[in-house]
Scaffold this motif. Structure first.
Motif, PDB file in Angstrom:
ATOM      1  N   UNK B  94       0.847  -1.198   0.000  1.00  0.00           N
ATOM      2  CA  UNK B  94       0.000   0.000   0.000  1.00  0.00           C
ATOM      3  C   UNK B  94       0.886   1.253   0.000  1.00  0.00           C
ATOM      4  N   UNK B  96       4.064   1.437  -0.919  1.00  0.00           N
ATOM      5  CA  UNK B  96       4.969   1.487  -2.085  1.00  0.00           C
ATOM      6  C   UNK B  96       4.242   1.847  -3.373  1.00  0.00           C
ATOM      7  N   UNK B  97       2.994   1.416  -3.530  1.00  0.00           N
ATOM      8  CA  UNK B  97       2.348   1.529  -4.843  1.00  0.00           C
ATOM      9  C   UNK B  97       1.023   2.279  -4.842  1.00  0.00           C
ATOM     10  N   UNK B  98       0.377   2.399  -3.706  1.00  0.00           N
ATOM     11  CA  UNK B  98      -0.980   2.954  -3.704  1.00  0.00           C
ATOM     12  C   UNK B  98      -1.041   4.370  -3.148  1.00  0.00           C
ATOM     13  N   UNK B  99       0.053   4.830  -2.560  1.00  0.00           N
ATOM     14  CA  UNK B  99       0.063   6.193  -2.025  1.00  0.00           C
ATOM     15  C   UNK B  99       0.379   7.144  -3.164  1.00  0.00           C
ATOM     16  N   UNK B 100      -0.640   7.525  -3.907  1.00  0.00           N
ATOM     17  CA  UNK B 100      -0.504   8.343  -5.102  1.00  0.00           C
ATOM     18  C   UNK B 100      -1.865   8.954  -5.414  1.00  0.00           C
ATOM     19  N   UNK B 174      -2.908  -1.405 -17.177  1.00  0.00           N
ATOM     20  CA  UNK B 174      -1.462  -1.607 -17.307  1.00  0.00           C
ATOM     21  C   UNK B 174      -0.639  -0.469 -16.709  1.00  0.00           C
ATOM     22  N   UNK B 175      -1.326   0.617 -16.330  1.00  0.00           N
ATOM     23  CA  UNK B 175      -0.591   1.825 -15.926  1.00  0.00           C
ATOM     24  C   UNK B 175      -0.202   1.824 -14.458  1.00  0.00           C
ATOM     25  N   UNK B 176      -0.993   1.157 -13.640  1.00  0.00           N
ATOM     26  CA  UNK B 176      -0.763   1.166 -12.190  1.00  0.00           C
ATOM     27  C   UNK B 176      -0.775  -0.269 -11.676  1.00  0.00           C
ATOM     28  N   UNK B 177      -0.305  -0.425 -10.453  1.00  0.00           N
ATOM     29  CA  UNK B 177      -0.185  -1.774  -9.891  1.00  0.00           C
ATOM     30  C   UNK B 177      -1.564  -2.401  -9.662  1.00  0.00           C
ATOM     31  N   UNK B 200       4.013  -6.647 -15.925  1.00  0.00           N
ATOM     32  CA  UNK B 200       4.933  -6.117 -14.905  1.00  0.00           C
ATOM     33  C   UNK B 200       4.217  -5.315 -13.821  1.00  0.00           C
ATOM     34  N   UNK B 201       2.955  -4.963 -14.041  1.00  0.00           N
ATOM     35  CA  UNK B 201       2.192  -4.209 -13.039  1.00  0.00           C
ATOM     36  C   UNK B 201       1.515  -5.126 -12.031  1.00  0.00           C
ATOM     37  N   UNK B 227      10.957  -4.828 -10.693  1.00  0.00           N
ATOM     38  CA  UNK B 227      10.812  -3.427 -10.266  1.00  0.00           C
ATOM     39  C   UNK B 227       9.794  -3.280  -9.134  1.00  0.00           C
ATOM     40  N   UNK B 228       8.749  -4.079  -9.143  1.00  0.00           N
ATOM     41  CA  UNK B 228       7.807  -4.018  -8.018  1.00  0.00           C
ATOM     42  C   UNK B 228       8.451  -4.558  -6.736  1.00  0.00           C
ATOM     43  N   UNK B 231      10.694  -2.055  -5.257  1.00  0.00           N
ATOM     44  CA  UNK B 231       9.949  -1.010  -4.558  1.00  0.00           C
ATOM     45  C   UNK B 231       9.543  -1.448  -3.162  1.00  0.00           C
TER      46      UNK B 231
END
Lengths: 352, 352
Positions: B94, B96-100, B174-177, B200-201, B227-228, B231
């Motif tokens: 959360x 690493x990838x969702x705080x956006x 495909x743009x976000x996790x 890769x997402x 890459x994930x 992160x």
């Protein structure tokens, strides 16, 4: 860098863990581990029933361990906090008590994670240099009112403050939390637990990793007033509610209950320490008085880096700090008698 | 409230852990634990040598376990992340990838920690309701571009998406996790690991707590692109660098290596599940098709709360959710055959 990462991730530096060699032939005196195995009671408690019960979630509160820790200190369970190693307890305490406007004070030479946690959590800090003898002087902490974190004994110096000096420091700092990090206290220093009744601002952090020989099990804990422990529980439950696993709870409890083994084990480490100090001193090292399971020793002629590298080549690992005030010293963990004899033999060969 | 707490602490709500009764006479079908003990290999690996080695710090990277998990999935170690239970892995993901800026999407009925983590980490979210059959419809996730977290099978519904529908969802995002939480996948669903090469997402999170009977050991993991995983490692090393303890690493590895026991154990749970579904259906419950170790069943006449309380009185614990769409249902974990027979007998008595 990745399109999938939060901005946060891009700002973080990857961490490189300390050297943890896997070759058993090495003499490993670099990470302050205990040279003796944990109490045989730890082995005994990891039985069929304990393994079968792994299908069930652990007690989120580590209730049995908490009660035993409280009883040992003459406190109530509400005065005890348990975490996944004392680093976990420290991190939660930094968030709970140190994230505030007044800077957190700690020594220039101290546990390396304090400045790391300050940076991570955005905590302002003020460095208070140790005196020329590498001692904490309570007078240096009297002028301001911010929180304080202080290991006692300190690392990597190994020096400890006696209880009356800790009391002076606490008497002058009643407004904010004073965290005494007692990771090494069992190897000859006095615990601040005795001061808890008079000081609700005092948090005492200890660990099973050193004197209980359970670094591999990750169990740390804190003693404090009910209001400090409640603050820690709030942060833990919100950011990191991971309980200790069942085997960690059971193993730590078994180790805690074996007081005879504990006393015997720390006595052995302390005896080996005194032998090591004498042998190093005889060879021209200036060794700080240590109340821990390591010693900080100035190498003859200050050539610490060279000796560190030469020892490493022959498989004896000690710790070298490439930084002001420490670059002429080595920090040497206390191993078994045989390991320390090997260290001294290699030093004799190398410094010949 | 306390003068010593950071402002942060005052804003946090104390957490109340779920009911974990300690009375063995209870029939405990409320927390989705496995009714069978872990593989005998777990017991075998917790031997004298493992306990003696507890004096040493654990491998911070869980290297052996990571390599074994990678090999099992036909991936490289850089595609594997290991944490202290899958809740730990989820929390780090959360951050690493969702705080956006774009809101995180997840179903209205799903794992209860997702909204909790969003609130804690200040992550915007958008709830996507399940369809009338309590299914995830990939079409509902096609219009926007924010990240997604989705359990497959979903909890507490027990329903799973087949692989081709997961692929549709990934192709449109495909743009976000896209995080697929596979805590229950081993009980009959298809793993999204097969889709990693093309996506890769995609991050796939699994756990040893359910199908491996190791809830008490706290071991979770994730498969994803390098890459994930990098992160996740960055966030872990910065906020919570606590490694798995030595016994958790050793126990999880031993369980992973016992493929026969694993297959046998999940086959037994699935067989008991089918028996339970048939018996409940015969008594007028509407049971959702489950590919997990629990079932979500609508109680005859929708009187779920009353039955929950009555069962509790006789020592049979199941889960009741007092919330829209679920308040006529009970979530029932699959126990042993004997435990499920007892459940059915009590239901017959109570609904008579």
């Amino acid at each position: 860098m990745s399109q999938y990462w939060s901005d946060l991730v891009h700002t973080l530096q990857p961490y490189v863990p300390g050297e943890q060699p896997r070759h058993v032939e090495l003499t490993k005196l670099n990470t302050n581990e205990n040279p003796y195995p944990p109490s045989p009671r730890v082995r005994a408690v990891l039985d069929d029933a304990a393994v079968d019960a792994l299908r069930l979630y652990p007690d989120p509160d580590s209730g049995a361990l908490k009660a035993a820790l409280a009883a040992r200190a003459g406190l109530a369970p509400e005065n005890v906090f348990i975490g996944n190693g004392s680093d976990d307890v420290l991190a939660l305490a930094f968030m709970a008590f140190f994230k505030q406007p007044e800077p957190l004070r700690f020594p220039d030479l101290t546990y390396g994670f304090y400045p790391v946690y300050c940076k991570l959590f955005g905590i302002a800090s003020r460095i208070v240099p140790l005196n020329a003898a590498f001692e904490v002087d309570p007078a240096d902490y009297a002028a301001e009112s911010g929180p304080i974190v202080l290991p006692n004994p300190n690392a990597p110096t190994g020096r400890a403050l006696p209880l009356e000096q800790l009391e002076r420091l606490l008497a002058a700092n009643r407004e904010r939390v004073v965290l005494i990090d007692e990771a090494y206290v069992d190897f000859g220093a006095e615990s601040a637990v005795a001061l808890l009744a008079e000081h609700p601002q005092l948090l005492v952090v200890q660990t099973f990793s050193k004197s209980r020989s359970l670094a591999g099990l990750r169990v740390g804990f804190a003693y404090g007033s009910a209001e400090l422990i409640a603050g820690l529980e709030r942060v833990k439950d919100s950011f990191n509610s991971y309980p200790l696993d069942r085997l960690a709870q059971a193993g730590a409890l078994a180790a805690l209950e074996d007081e005879d083994y504990f006393r015997d084990c720390i006595a052995r480490v302390m005896a080996t320490r005194e032998w090591t100090v004498a042998e190093l001193t005889r060879r021209g090292f200036a060794v700080l008085p240590s109340q821990t399971n390591f010693v900080l020793a100035r190498v003859p002629n200050g050539r610490a880096r060279a000796l560190f590298e030469q020892l490493r080549e022959v498989g004896v690992l000690v710790r070298y700090f490439d930084r002001p005030r420490l670059h002429e010293h080595l920090r040497i963990s206390i191993g078994t008698d045989a390991e320390m004899r090997r260290l001294i033999e290699e030093i004799d060969r190398l410094l010949d």
